[in-house]
Motif scaffolding. Structure first.
Motif, PDB file in Angstrom:
ATOM      1  N   PRO A 173       0.800  -1.234   0.000  1.00 37.93           N
ATOM      2  CA  PRO A 173       0.000   0.000   0.000  1.00 37.93           C
ATOM      3  C   PRO A 173       0.829   1.278   0.000  1.00 37.93           C
ATOM      4  O   PRO A 173       0.367   2.318  -0.476  1.00 37.93           O
ATOM      5  N   VAL A 174       2.062   1.210   0.524  1.00 43.33           N
ATOM      6  CA  VAL A 174       2.926   2.393   0.557  1.00 43.33           C
ATOM      7  C   VAL A 174       3.268   2.849  -0.856  1.00 43.33           C
ATOM      8  O   VAL A 174       3.333   4.054  -1.150  1.00 43.33           O
ATOM      9  N   LEU A 175       3.456   1.898  -1.773  1.00 43.29           N
ATOM     10  CA  LEU A 175       3.864   2.210  -3.141  1.00 43.29           C
ATOM     11  C   LEU A 175       2.700   2.199  -4.129  1.00 43.29           C
ATOM     12  O   LEU A 175       2.808   2.757  -5.221  1.00 43.29           O
ATOM     13  N   GLU A 176       1.603   1.579  -3.734  1.00 44.50           N
ATOM     14  CA  GLU A 176       0.498   1.347  -4.667  1.00 44.50           C
ATOM     15  C   GLU A 176      -0.070   2.633  -5.261  1.00 44.50           C
ATOM     16  O   GLU A 176      -0.412   2.690  -6.436  1.00 44.50           O
ATOM     17  N   GLU A 177      -0.158   3.679  -4.450  1.00 44.76           N
ATOM     18  CA  GLU A 177      -0.760   4.927  -4.919  1.00 44.76           C
ATOM     19  C   GLU A 177       0.044   5.577  -6.037  1.00 44.76           C
ATOM     20  O   GLU A 177      -0.516   6.293  -6.875  1.00 44.76           O
ATOM     21  N   ASP A 178       1.354   5.340  -6.063  1.00 47.18           N
ATOM     22  CA  ASP A 178       2.212   5.991  -7.061  1.00 47.18           C
ATOM     23  C   ASP A 178       2.633   5.063  -8.195  1.00 47.18           C
ATOM     24  O   ASP A 178       3.431   5.462  -9.055  1.00 47.18           O
ATOM     25  N   GLU A 179       2.107   3.850  -8.214  1.00 51.08           N
ATOM     26  CA  GLU A 179       2.497   2.909  -9.267  1.00 51.08           C
ATOM     27  C   GLU A 179       2.142   3.439 -10.650  1.00 51.08           C
ATOM     28  O   GLU A 179       2.910   3.298 -11.604  1.00 51.08           O
ATOM     29  N   TRP A 180       0.961   4.066 -10.778  1.00 52.30           N
ATOM     30  CA  TRP A 180       0.515   4.545 -12.085  1.00 52.30           C
ATOM     31  C   TRP A 180       1.473   5.607 -12.647  1.00 52.30           C
ATOM     32  O   TRP A 180       1.653   5.710 -13.863  1.00 52.30           O
ATOM     33  N   VAL A 181       2.123   6.369 -11.738  1.00 48.56           N
ATOM     34  CA  VAL A 181       3.074   7.392 -12.187  1.00 48.56           C
ATOM     35  C   VAL A 181       4.271   6.729 -12.859  1.00 48.56           C
ATOM     36  O   VAL A 181       4.738   7.172 -13.922  1.00 48.56           O
ATOM     37  N   LEU A 182       4.772   5.644 -12.257  1.00 46.19           N
ATOM     38  CA  LEU A 182       5.925   4.937 -12.820  1.00 46.19           C
ATOM     39  C   LEU A 182       5.567   4.286 -14.153  1.00 46.19           C
ATOM     40  O   LEU A 182       6.369   4.290 -15.097  1.00 46.19           O
ATOM     41  N   ILE A 183       4.367   3.719 -14.220  1.00 48.42           N
ATOM     42  CA  ILE A 183       3.930   3.094 -15.476  1.00 48.42           C
ATOM     43  C   ILE A 183       3.770   4.148 -16.564  1.00 48.42           C
ATOM     44  O   ILE A 183       4.210   3.958 -17.704  1.00 48.42           O
ATOM     45  N   LEU A 184       3.153   5.275 -16.197  1.00 53.93           N
ATOM     46  CA  LEU A 184       2.987   6.369 -17.162  1.00 53.93           C
ATOM     47  C   LEU A 184       4.337   6.904 -17.626  1.00 53.93           C
ATOM     48  O   LEU A 184       4.529   7.193 -18.819  1.00 53.93           O
ATOM     49  N   LEU A 185       5.275   7.007 -16.708  1.00 52.41           N
ATOM     50  CA  LEU A 185       6.617   7.492 -17.056  1.00 52.41           C
ATOM     51  C   LEU A 185       7.287   6.564 -18.061  1.00 52.41           C
ATOM     52  O   LEU A 185       7.964   7.019 -18.995  1.00 52.41           O
ATOM     53  N   GLY A 186       7.085   5.254 -17.892  1.00 49.75           N
ATOM     54  CA  GLY A 186       7.637   4.296 -18.847  1.00 49.75           C
ATOM     55  C   GLY A 186       7.076   4.512 -20.237  1.00 49.75           C
ATOM     56  O   GLY A 186       7.808   4.479 -21.233  1.00 49.75           O
TER      57      GLY A 186
END
Length: 203
Positions: A173-186
């Motif tokens: 849960p600590v990282l889950e909220e920002d996962e979409w940012v990393l995917i979008l950055l890719g």
């Protein structure tokens, strides 16, 4: 792809798709699978990267949590000025009152003749002075309090003793909220690289 279908605009499109998928898979493999899955007779083992290193990650997580969240410099102001501070003040007021009563000694007959309201006001004032001095006094002993609480060691031991599933539920849960940012950055990086290739190939 350019050899069989030389259309330049497909490069950024494919770049975006590859970027999205690469980062999504990489993030997925951080926590999945929760339990080791063996393939080819155990020659290939899939296990979440954080979960494989639970022993080491527990120590790092505990250090970050203890230093940035549960340190005495954060807890002391929260306790003194938080929504339950009135209860703390009441406890201090009662203890100050008991201390005043116990320390009057030979002056008790004189104290008894004082206006009860005046005495209560004096006790309350003393309690307020104690509350005002507490943050500075306690913060001056910050290192001692951190060592006495030893939250980092406690958290490390508890996290290491967790099952793989519980450990995943603690960290994910600590990282889950920002996962979409990393995917979008890719995906964005894939588009940028694709456009560069398109410009270089010129097709």
């Amino acid at each position: 792809q350019q050899y069989f279908w030389p259309v330049g605009w497909t490069l950024p499109v494919y770049g975006a798709v590859v970027g999205f998928l690469t980062n999504w898979i990489a993030i997925k493999l951080v926590f999945w699978p929760v339990h080791p899955k063996r393939f080819c007779g155990g020659c290939i083992v899939l296990h979440g990267q954080f979960l494989q290193r639970q022993y080491e990650v527990s120590a790092e997580y505990a250090a970050i949590f203890a230093d940035n969240i549960a340190s005495s410099r954060n807890l002391i102001p929260a306790v003194i000025r938080g929504h339950c501070s009135d209860k703390l003040f009441e406890v201090i007021r009662q203890e100050v009152g008991k201390t005043v009563d116990n320390c009057t000694g030979v002056a008790k007959p004189v104290v008894r003749r004082m206006d009860p309201q005046m005495l209560e006001d004096a006790k309350r004032l003393a309690a307020e002075r104690v509350m005002e001095a507490m943050p500075k006094t306690l913060l001056s002993a910050e290192c001692y309090l951190d060592q006495a609480m030893d939250i980092e060691t406690l958290l490390t031991e508890r996290a290491r003793a967790m099952s793989a599933k519980d450990f995943e539920q603690l960290l994910h849960p600590v990282l889950e909220e920002d996962e979409w940012v990393l995917i979008l950055l890719g995906g964005i990086l894939g588009i940028v690289v694709g456009n560069i290739q398109w410009a270089v190939l010129g097709r």
